[in-house]
Design a protein around this motif. Structure first.
Motif, PDB file in Angstrom:
ATOM      1  N   PRO A   1      -2.822   8.217 -10.893  1.00  0.00           N
ATOM      2  CA  PRO A   1      -3.922   7.456 -11.334  1.00  0.00           C
ATOM      3  C   PRO A   1      -3.698   6.290 -12.103  1.00  0.00           C
ATOM      4  O   PRO A   1      -2.729   5.883 -11.651  1.00  0.00           O
ATOM      5  CB  PRO A   1      -4.937   8.888 -12.603  1.00  0.00           C
ATOM      6  N   GLU A   3      -3.629   2.636 -13.705  1.00  0.00           N
ATOM      7  CA  GLU A   3      -2.897   2.652 -15.078  1.00  0.00           C
ATOM      8  C   GLU A   3      -3.837   0.983 -15.169  1.00  0.00           C
ATOM      9  O   GLU A   3      -3.550   0.226 -14.821  1.00  0.00           O
ATOM     10  CB  GLU A   3      -1.269   2.677 -15.326  1.00  0.00           C
ATOM     11  N   TRP A   7      -6.626  -3.480 -22.004  1.00  0.00           N
ATOM     12  CA  TRP A   7      -6.962  -2.612 -21.844  1.00  0.00           C
ATOM     13  C   TRP A   7      -8.461  -3.592 -22.551  1.00  0.00           C
ATOM     14  O   TRP A   7      -7.788  -4.750 -23.394  1.00  0.00           O
ATOM     15  CB  TRP A   7      -6.433  -1.259 -23.542  1.00  0.00           C
ATOM     16  N   ALA A  25      -7.141  -2.692 -13.935  1.00  0.00           N
ATOM     17  CA  ALA A  25      -6.294  -2.000 -13.733  1.00  0.00           C
ATOM     18  C   ALA A  25      -5.594  -2.147 -12.817  1.00  0.00           C
ATOM     19  O   ALA A  25      -5.998  -2.424 -11.634  1.00  0.00           O
ATOM     20  CB  ALA A  25      -7.283  -0.629 -13.615  1.00  0.00           C
ATOM     21  N   GLU A  75     -11.364   4.275 -11.546  1.00  0.00           N
ATOM     22  CA  GLU A  75     -11.038   5.266 -10.889  1.00  0.00           C
ATOM     23  C   GLU A  75     -10.611   4.940  -9.569  1.00  0.00           C
ATOM     24  O   GLU A  75     -11.208   3.851  -8.928  1.00  0.00           O
ATOM     25  CB  GLU A  75     -11.928   5.953 -10.666  1.00  0.00           C
ATOM     26  N   THR A  80      -8.739   9.382 -11.975  1.00  0.00           N
ATOM     27  CA  THR A  80      -9.657   8.451 -12.847  1.00  0.00           C
ATOM     28  C   THR A  80      -8.860   8.130 -13.983  1.00  0.00           C
ATOM     29  O   THR A  80      -7.591   9.329 -14.453  1.00  0.00           O
ATOM     30  CB  THR A  80     -10.695   8.982 -13.563  1.00  0.00           C
ATOM     31  N   ASN A  81      -8.626   7.179 -15.037  1.00  0.00           N
ATOM     32  CA  ASN A  81      -8.533   7.166 -16.376  1.00  0.00           C
ATOM     33  C   ASN A  81      -9.670   6.487 -17.413  1.00  0.00           C
ATOM     34  O   ASN A  81     -10.374   5.668 -16.524  1.00  0.00           O
ATOM     35  CB  ASN A  81      -6.640   5.816 -16.305  1.00  0.00           C
ATOM     36  N   GLN A  82      -9.271   6.080 -18.497  1.00  0.00           N
ATOM     37  CA  GLN A  82     -10.275   5.026 -19.289  1.00  0.00           C
ATOM     38  C   GLN A  82     -10.167   5.041 -20.379  1.00  0.00           C
ATOM     39  O   GLN A  82      -9.495   5.171 -21.410  1.00  0.00           O
ATOM     40  CB  GLN A  82     -11.803   6.572 -19.306  1.00  0.00           C
ATOM     41  N   ALA A  83     -10.422   3.965 -20.425  1.00  0.00           N
ATOM     42  CA  ALA A  83     -10.035   2.528 -22.406  1.00  0.00           C
ATOM     43  C   ALA A  83     -11.767   2.869 -22.525  1.00  0.00           C
ATOM     44  O   ALA A  83     -12.750   1.872 -22.305  1.00  0.00           O
ATOM     45  CB  ALA A  83      -9.110   2.279 -22.161  1.00  0.00           C
TER      46      ALA A  83
END
Length: 335
Positions: A1, A3, A7, A25, A75, A80-83
């Motif tokens: 996913p 990175e 942030w 990202a 995504e 997907t990744n989230q901050a």
């Protein structure tokens, strides 16, 4: 996913301020960024903008509605990744700006209406209320009355005031940190008539100067000021006018025509108009203090001369009669 390389960071900003969140990202394929506000898709518009392929979220003119959790979602086909970051509204470090546009309008003999401008949204957000300060013109600050007004109200009516009385009013805005600078001061007079005619006195200082002084009202607020006019009787081109605030009661007029006669006029005024004028003539050839309305003897000198002649005649007749009586008494004794 994907990175995250950068942030978004939580921030605290005052109402009306600005905040910027950055989110970057990496991944294969290159991830796509979207933003959520409290778990719902953020739709830019108004004071919210997304730029640089959604890597930068900018919020300007912050209001309480903007206080939230902002989530950056990265995504791609790999996942997907989230901050997330929080925007909080701080109380701010500045006091409110002074209210603007204060106006006063007489309503009756007992009332005044005050109105002022509604501040811009980023200013009004930090205001918790207003306070009006009112006192009779001429009273000390310690005698003023204060009345609190809601933050959502931009007008207020005072009642139970004195009739035909002039008041001084100003306004302050308050936040959690304290009060603003005071607004500009306005002067207003309740309905009910004009002041009574002022009594005044004059004192001739020399052949080219005089002092005028007048009585102040016993109650504050009964006059807004005084206006003094003068002009030469034989030379009307020599004239002048002076206006004085309600607490001043004397003025010296100088550089006048030597030994000339002048007409002096004084009126008191308030927001309803001028009082009846009080006038009198003053001769610079005379000295001393002349009270308004005092009688001046304008006796004709020829009358005085006739009276002296009459008195001399009476005295001569009495002397003649006395001599006759003495002569008669002398004759009788010889007999």
């Amino acid at each position: 996913p994907p990175e995250f390389v950068q942030w978004p960071q939580s921030v605290s900003r005052p109402a009306g301020g600005s905040a910027v969140f950055s989110c970057t990202a990496s991944g294969v394929p290159e991830p796509h960024l979207i933003w959520l506000m409290n778990g719902k898709i953020l739709i830019p518009g108004g004071n919210v903008k997304l730029t640089n392929s959604n890597t930068t979220l900018a919020i300007t003119r912050i209001t309480p509605d903007d206080e939230a959790i902002y989530q950056c979602i990265a995504e791609n086909s790999a996942g997907t990744n989230q901050a997330s970051a929080r925007l909080a509204i701080s109380p701010g470090t500045k006091l409110p700006e002074a209210p603007a546009g204060l106006k006063a309008t007489p309503l009756s003999s007992r009332g005044l209406r005050l109105t002022w401008n509604q501040p811009e949204d980023h200013i009004s957000q930090q205001i918790i209320g207003y306070v009006l300060h009112i006192r009779r013109l001429g009273e000390p600050d310690s005698a003023e009355l204060q009345e609190a007004v809601s933050k959502s109200t931009f007008e207020h009516e005072f009642s139970n005031l004195d009739d035909a009385t002039t008041y001084s009013v100003y306004l302050k805005a308050y936040s959690a940190l304290g009060g603003s600078q005071q607004s500009s001061t306005v002067i207003a007079t309740t309905a009910g008539g004009v002041p009574s005619s002022p009594s005044f006195f004059t004192k001739v200082l020399n052949q080219t100067a005089m002092q005028v002084y007048w009585e102040l009202p016993s109650k504050p607020g009964k006059v807004e000021g005084f206006r003094l006019d003068y002009h030469g009787v034989s030379n009307p081109d020599i004239q002048g006018q002076e206006t004085f605030p309600a607490h001043i009661n004397t003025h010296t007029i100088s550089l006048l025509e030597p030994a000339a006669v002048y007409q002096i006029q004084l009126v008191a005024f308030n927001g309803n108009g001028d009082s009846p004028a009080n006038r009198r003539l003053v001769s610079l050839a005379e000295g001393g203090v002349n009270a308004a309305g005092a009688l001046t003897c304008n006796c004709d000198h020829s009358v005085g001369g006739s009276m002296s002649s009459l008195l001399i005649g009476i005295h001569s007749s009495l002397a003649f009669i006395l001599c006759c009586l003495l002569f008669i008494m002398f004759i009788n004794r010889r007999r």
